[in-house]
Write a protein that holds these residues in place. Structure first.
Motif, mmCIF file in Angstrom:
data_model
loop_
_atom_site.group_PDB
_atom_site.id
_atom_site.type_symbol
_atom_site.label_atom_id
_atom_site.label_comp_id
_atom_site.label_asym_id
_atom_site.label_seq_id
_atom_site.Cartn_x
_atom_site.Cartn_y
_atom_site.Cartn_z
ATOM 1 N N TYR A 70 0.844 -1.212 0.000
ATOM 2 C CA TYR A 70 0.000 0.000 0.000
ATOM 3 C C TYR A 70 0.876 1.259 0.000
ATOM 4 C CZ TYR A 70 -4.328 -2.494 1.167
ATOM 5 O OH TYR A 70 -5.435 -3.294 1.137
ATOM 6 N N ILE A 71 1.920 1.228 0.835
ATOM 7 C CA ILE A 71 2.751 2.423 1.011
ATOM 8 C C ILE A 71 3.502 2.759 -0.276
ATOM 9 C CG2 ILE A 71 4.761 3.342 2.249
ATOM 10 C CD1 ILE A 71 3.815 1.679 4.681
ATOM 11 N N ARG A 72 4.014 1.720 -0.941
ATOM 12 C CA ARG A 72 4.808 1.880 -2.169
ATOM 13 C C ARG A 72 4.107 2.780 -3.193
ATOM 14 N NH1 ARG A 72 5.998 -3.471 -2.487
ATOM 15 N NH2 ARG A 72 7.833 -3.228 -1.211
ATOM 16 N N LYS A 73 2.763 2.653 -3.272
ATOM 17 C CA LYS A 73 1.998 3.436 -4.257
ATOM 18 C C LYS A 73 2.100 4.932 -3.999
ATOM 19 C CE LYS A 73 -1.527 -0.129 -4.214
ATOM 20 N NZ LYS A 73 -2.763 -0.408 -3.489
ATOM 21 N N HIS A 74 2.485 5.303 -2.758
ATOM 22 C CA HIS A 74 2.530 6.733 -2.402
ATOM 23 C C HIS A 74 3.941 7.310 -2.466
ATOM 24 C CE1 HIS A 74 -1.674 6.849 -0.995
ATOM 25 N NE2 HIS A 74 -1.449 5.563 -0.730
ATOM 26 N N LEU A 75 4.918 6.482 -2.874
ATOM 27 C CA LEU A 75 6.314 6.940 -2.927
ATOM 28 C C LEU A 75 6.732 7.168 -4.371
ATOM 29 C CD1 LEU A 75 7.859 4.414 -0.348
ATOM 30 C CD2 LEU A 75 7.115 6.768 0.081
ATOM 31 N N THR A 76 7.705 8.085 -4.576
ATOM 32 C CA THR A 76 8.246 8.289 -5.926
ATOM 33 C C THR A 76 9.774 8.215 -5.852
ATOM 34 O OG1 THR A 76 8.712 10.662 -5.898
ATOM 35 C CG2 THR A 76 6.415 10.012 -6.300
ATOM 36 N N HIS A 77 10.402 8.029 -7.019
ATOM 37 C CA HIS A 77 11.861 7.897 -7.052
ATOM 38 C C HIS A 77 12.571 9.201 -6.741
ATOM 39 C CE1 HIS A 77 11.950 3.718 -8.011
ATOM 40 N NE2 HIS A 77 11.051 3.905 -8.953
ATOM 41 N N ALA A 78 11.820 10.302 -6.656
ATOM 42 C CA ALA A 78 12.446 11.595 -6.334
ATOM 43 C C ALA A 78 12.425 11.862 -4.818
ATOM 44 C CB ALA A 78 11.705 12.707 -7.062
ATOM 45 N N TYR A 95 14.088 -1.775 4.668
ATOM 46 C CA TYR A 95 14.644 -2.549 3.551
ATOM 47 C C TYR A 95 13.593 -2.910 2.505
ATOM 48 C CZ TYR A 95 18.829 -2.713 6.334
ATOM 49 O OH TYR A 95 19.943 -2.343 7.042
ATOM 50 N N ARG A 96 12.334 -2.915 2.920
ATOM 51 C CA ARG A 96 11.278 -3.222 1.941
ATOM 52 C C ARG A 96 10.996 -2.020 1.032
ATOM 53 N NH1 ARG A 96 9.335 -6.525 6.400
ATOM 54 N NH2 ARG A 96 8.624 -8.556 5.630
ATOM 55 N N LEU A 97 11.287 -0.797 1.503
ATOM 56 C CA LEU A 97 10.821 0.388 0.773
ATOM 57 C C LEU A 97 11.915 1.316 0.252
ATOM 58 C CD1 LEU A 97 7.793 1.332 3.077
ATOM 59 C CD2 LEU A 97 7.677 0.356 0.772
#
Ligand SMILES: C[S@@+](CC[C@H](N)C(=O)[O-])C[C@H]1O[C@@H](n2cnc3c(N)ncnc32)[C@H](O)[C@@H]1O
Length: 205
Positions: A35-43, A58-60
């Motif tokens: 769920y959290i991954r969808k709210h993160l960006t590579h910037a 380590y997961r994120l």
């Protein structure tokens, strides 16, 4: 604040066992990180508070530009460093209620399963608000007392020194966070042990 009031001695003593103790939540953590991954960006530049031994770190960290993982327990940070290797992770010792970072430093602050075990989570929220950029994201998955939970395991954990200061239901957690200058984005529930988790995500206004 004195060490005992914040239960820091317990977390220092428990650090070497924490990774093994939380293995039972591997599936829950993998789901909540989805769920959290969808709210993160590579910037993104991310500050993680109360990182424990790196359960989310380590997961994120691979999803973002820079990940600063911190905990107020030096032993937790020591253990966290042993759990993996990601080039963009920097570790540090920080008390979430008295951060050393400048205002407007981070795009995202992550604090997992910690607001409820702090005697003064309001101080942590005000520090989080200070170091987040305008419109920045707070990600705070937190154990909540909705539905069924394992009372025996909680009782046993309390016997060995674990303390919770706020037995919030998901609704109460959301109200608490939104009363400190955040706008709710989402609050999914994920099954975990001994309690379910509310994956609270909110924007700094
Ligand atoms: C239940 S563990 C959560 C660890 C990890 N985030 C997780 O989700 O598994 C709570 C963590 O909060 C840390 N902690 C408690 N109070 C803190 C504070 N005021 N500032 C920073 N870390 C704190 C403890 O040392 C411990 O590592």
């Amino acid at each position: 604040m004195d060490m005992d009031k914040s239960n820091k001695r317990f977390w220092e003593r428990f650090a070497f066992l924490y990774t093994g103790f939380m293995k039972k939540n591997d599936t829950a953590y993998t789901e909540l990180c989805g769920y959290i991954r969808k709210h993160l960006t590579h910037a993104d530049s991310v500050l993680e508070l109360a990182c424990g031994t790196g359960q989310l770190t380590y997961r994120l960290a691979g999803e973002v530009n820079a990940w600063t993982a911190t905990d107020f327990s030096p032993k937790m940070v020591e253990e966290a460093k042993k759990q993996g290797k990601e080039a963009n992770i920097e570790f540090g010792v920080e008390d979430a209620t008295a951060l050393t970072y400048n205002d407007d430093s981070f795009d995202v602050v992550v604090i997992a399963n910690a607001l409820h075990i702090m005697p003064e989570p309001d101080k942590a929220l005000s520090e989080i608000c200070r170091v987040l950029k305008q419109g920045g994201l707070l990600i705070a998955p937190t154990f909540v007392y909705d539905g069924n939970y394992n009372k025996l395991l909680i009782w046993m954990m309390e016997k060995v020194g674990f303390r919770t200061f706020h037995n919030w239901k998901a609704r109460e957690l959301k109200d608490f966070v939104t009363s400190y200058g955040f706008t709710l984005v989402s609050g999914e529930i994920v099954k975990a042990k001994p309690l379910d988790e509310c994956i609270l995500i909110a924007h700094k206004k």
